[in-house]
Structures are given as C-alpha cells and as structure tokens.
Design a protein around this motif. Sequence first.
Motif, short mmCIF file in Angstrom:
data_model
loop_
_atom_site.label_atom_id
_atom_site.label_comp_id
_atom_site.label_asym_id
_atom_site.label_seq_id
_atom_site.Cartn_x
_atom_site.Cartn_y
_atom_site.Cartn_z
N TRP A 59 -29.99 -7.38 -20.26
CA TRP A 59 -28.53 -8.40 -19.43
C TRP A 59 -27.45 -8.05 -19.42
O TRP A 59 -26.89 -7.76 -19.27
CB TRP A 59 -29.12 -9.39 -19.23
CG TRP A 59 -30.74 -10.02 -18.21
CD1 TRP A 59 -31.44 -9.78 -17.21
CD2 TRP A 59 -31.38 -11.53 -18.77
NE1 TRP A 59 -32.07 -10.31 -17.17
CE2 TRP A 59 -32.65 -10.88 -17.42
CE3 TRP A 59 -31.06 -12.23 -19.78
CZ2 TRP A 59 -32.90 -12.24 -17.85
CZ3 TRP A 59 -31.79 -13.25 -18.97
CH2 TRP A 59 -33.80 -13.78 -18.48
N GLU A 60 -27.72 -8.27 -20.57
CA GLU A 60 -26.22 -7.74 -21.31
C GLU A 60 -26.01 -6.17 -21.72
O GLU A 60 -24.48 -6.09 -21.22
CB GLU A 60 -26.00 -8.78 -22.63
CG GLU A 60 -26.41 -9.63 -23.22
CD GLU A 60 -25.94 -10.54 -21.76
OE1 GLU A 60 -24.56 -10.38 -21.61
OE2 GLU A 60 -26.63 -12.37 -21.81
N ARG A 109 -30.16 -16.26 -14.84
CA ARG A 109 -30.00 -16.48 -16.29
C ARG A 109 -28.86 -14.72 -15.88
O ARG A 109 -27.50 -14.50 -16.76
CB ARG A 109 -31.01 -16.24 -17.18
CG ARG A 109 -32.00 -17.60 -17.63
CD ARG A 109 -31.42 -17.31 -18.95
NE ARG A 109 -32.88 -17.94 -18.87
CZ ARG A 109 -33.85 -17.67 -20.08
NH1 ARG A 109 -33.43 -16.56 -21.24
NH2 ARG A 109 -34.98 -18.12 -20.12
N GLN A 167 -25.61 -15.17 -14.72
CA GLN A 167 -25.20 -16.27 -15.61
C GLN A 167 -24.26 -14.82 -16.30
O GLN A 167 -22.77 -15.59 -16.37
CB GLN A 167 -25.65 -17.02 -16.17
CG GLN A 167 -25.48 -18.33 -15.44
CD GLN A 167 -26.97 -19.29 -15.74
OE1 GLN A 167 -26.82 -18.89 -17.48
NE2 GLN A 167 -27.53 -19.96 -15.27
N SER A 168 -25.24 -14.11 -16.66
CA SER A 168 -24.39 -12.91 -17.57
C SER A 168 -22.83 -12.60 -16.76
O SER A 168 -22.52 -12.45 -17.79
CB SER A 168 -25.92 -12.26 -18.03
OG SER A 168 -26.56 -13.18 -19.18
#
Length: 391
Positions: A102-103, A125, A128-129
């Motif tokens: 995700w990052e 999530r 949100q990232s």
Amino acid sequence: MRLDGAVHPPGAPGDGGRAATPITIPAALLPGDGRFGCGPAKVRPEAVAELAAAGTRLLGTSHRQAPVRDQVARLRRGIAALLDVPDGYEVVLGNGGAAAFWEVAVFCLVRQRAQAAAFGEFGARFAQSVGAAPFLDPPRVREADPGAAATLVAEAGVDTYATPQNETSTGVAVPVRRVPGADAGALMLHDATSAAGALPVDLRETDVYYFAPQKAFGADGGLWIAVLSPAARERAARIRETGRYVPAFLDLGTALENSRREQTYNTPALATVLLAAAQTDWLRARGGLPWAARRCAESAGLLYRWAERSPVASPFVTDPALRSPVVVAIDFAPEVDAAALAAHLRANGVVDTEPYRGLGRNQLRVATFPAVEPADVEALTHCLDYLIARM
Ligand SMILES: *Cc1c(COP(=O)(O)O)cnc(C)c1O
C-alpha cells in the motif's frame, strides 16, 4: 479447559464462548485438517515437507546466491504462468506484505489523485494510506456498507483507481475490470491479497495486481508480490524523475531491479519464498487457475448452501453475485452465540473460524482457499450441526 480462542475483546458481543464447557465433537465428524483461517491460512503438509527437505541446503544461506535465487526465479516464473501474465507485464517482489505494498503504491504509483473503493477493512486502509500522504490530493473514496461492494466510477483528474478484488474482512468479491471512461493513462490497482491464485483474473484489465502469499498461496507472510503492467512501471519511473522523496525500502524501481536479478532489496523470509513457489507449482500441476477457482467455488458453495438451509444461519453477503468463493461469512440468529460456536470448534482443533474483529457481528468467517479440501469443508458443516444441536 479454558476456551481462550475467541478474538472478541472482553465484553464484546458473543463473548459468552469463553465460559462454556467444551463440547467434544466425535472424531468421525471432524475434518482431516482443521485450519480454516483467512490468513495465515492452511499451509499444505506436502509444502512443509518440501521445506523441511530443502532446509539445510537453503535456510541459513545467502539470498544473493544461486540456491535462493533459483527459488525466487521459480516463484516469479510460476506466478507468471499461473496468472497467464500478458506480454510486457512483470512479476516483482518485495518485503513487508500487502500492507507494505500500500505504501509502495502511495509513494510510487499515485501521481496526484486516487479513487479508492472502501467496502471493508482492507480497502478502507489503503484509502487511509493515500489520505495520509501530504504530497497527494485527498483521495476520492467510494464507500459501501460491509457486505456490499463499492464500484469505481470514471472521474476527470483521477490518475489511479484502486479496489480490493476480494474484501477479506467481509467476504465480498468483485470482478477485475478497468473503469470505463477513465482518463487516458489512469492506472488500475487491484489488492488481490486473498484472491490471487484462487479467483479468475484477466490481467489486461489491471495495471497492478498485488498480493501476499499467506492466503491462497498457502505460504507464510512477509512478502508482497505485484504483477506490473508497462504503464505501471512507466508511472513509477516518471514519479521518480519528479524528485518526490521515496524511502528506499518502498521504491518500486529498486524492487523491480532486484526482482529482475531474482533478488529482493533486503533479506526475504526464505521459507516464505519456498512455500509460495511450492504452492504455485502445485496449483499449476492440478490444473491452474481454472481448477483452483472451481475447487474454491465448490467448497464455498457447500457452506453457503448449508447456511441457506439452516434455520439459524444465513450468508452475510445477501447478493449471491458478490459472495466470495474464498471467504465465507455466515451470520447467526441471536439464539446461537457464534463466538461460543467458534470457541467449541477451536477446542476440537477446528481453528480460526472467528469473524473479522472490526465487524462486531454474530458471525463465523471461514476460508475456502485452494489448499482446503472440499471434504473438510463438508465435515465442518457436520460439526456445526452437531454443536448447534447441543449448545
Ligand atoms: C490479508 C490482507 C491484507 C494484508 O496483508 P499483509 O500481508 O498482512 O499486509 C491486505 N489486503 C487484503 C485484501 C488482505 O486480505
């Protein structure tokens, strides 16, 4: 015996399972293998045996040398064959699991604005990232209640679209499709962590198909695997040129360069690489993705039909078209305490049927990944009948 298995915090709904005296299920009813978790998920004993046999030759040796690099190559080639990777797409690996990817996507793939589907914990999530990144515009988040699916819609100015293929927290699966009418050059990202290797996919319908191997790939966690289209690699290269700060650990270009040499940027879990490669070969030998998809649908169908027939249970996902073939969530009527049911199962060696923590429902959640035997799923339904009649 104390039943400590329930994941509910004290006082949560259905916490009554802790105090129950375990009911012993007759051995003849029990599944041969009682692992039904959604990740970590069942690792086939044959894969564990292969790891044990390879152990002294492989574990504890350098990931920069041939024995380990051969396993990375075996995994990358196996994934490419299993998923029928189109010309020009590449299989890339890195450390940290799906959450690390995700990052990676936030730093290396989203140019300015993303649209993300959030219909459960995992999609939310990722949104949100993206939202936390100070160098990006706030994402457009398409939401739906748990048990339903949110669809992505074309929107001018959105350069990246993202959705889970299978929302593991709720058991909702959606087809892998590009967003019709999206801006030219917009990227499509699919979180396939619990879908890859089990659900059908045409990779031409996405640019980034990423997952971790502790679910359908029946391995341990800690690794991310991403299939990247040429457009996705181009996007990462262009963003790098803008001078955006990218942590080395999350740099997709670095991961790509290492993967091409059958390595990872830093030390991988060697057992995870070998187990994932063994599972990929097993899936291919049994008939590949079509075989896996049929087997998972068969297993999940046993549970959905059981729930539909049961006077005290029902499938959580009401739209049959959205029901996941690998994560089956079953709601129970108030007179059946699902947490107690999960605790009784656990006391009999049938584990990880507890629902997703955050959902807070009177529910069981069962994984029917390819490694799980359909006969064991059928046995699970008999165990449920046995317990419900006695609780
Ligand atoms: C399990 C899961 C993740 C998280 O995987 P990790 O490897 O633990 O980071 C992300 N997305 C989905 C859809 C998942 O099922």
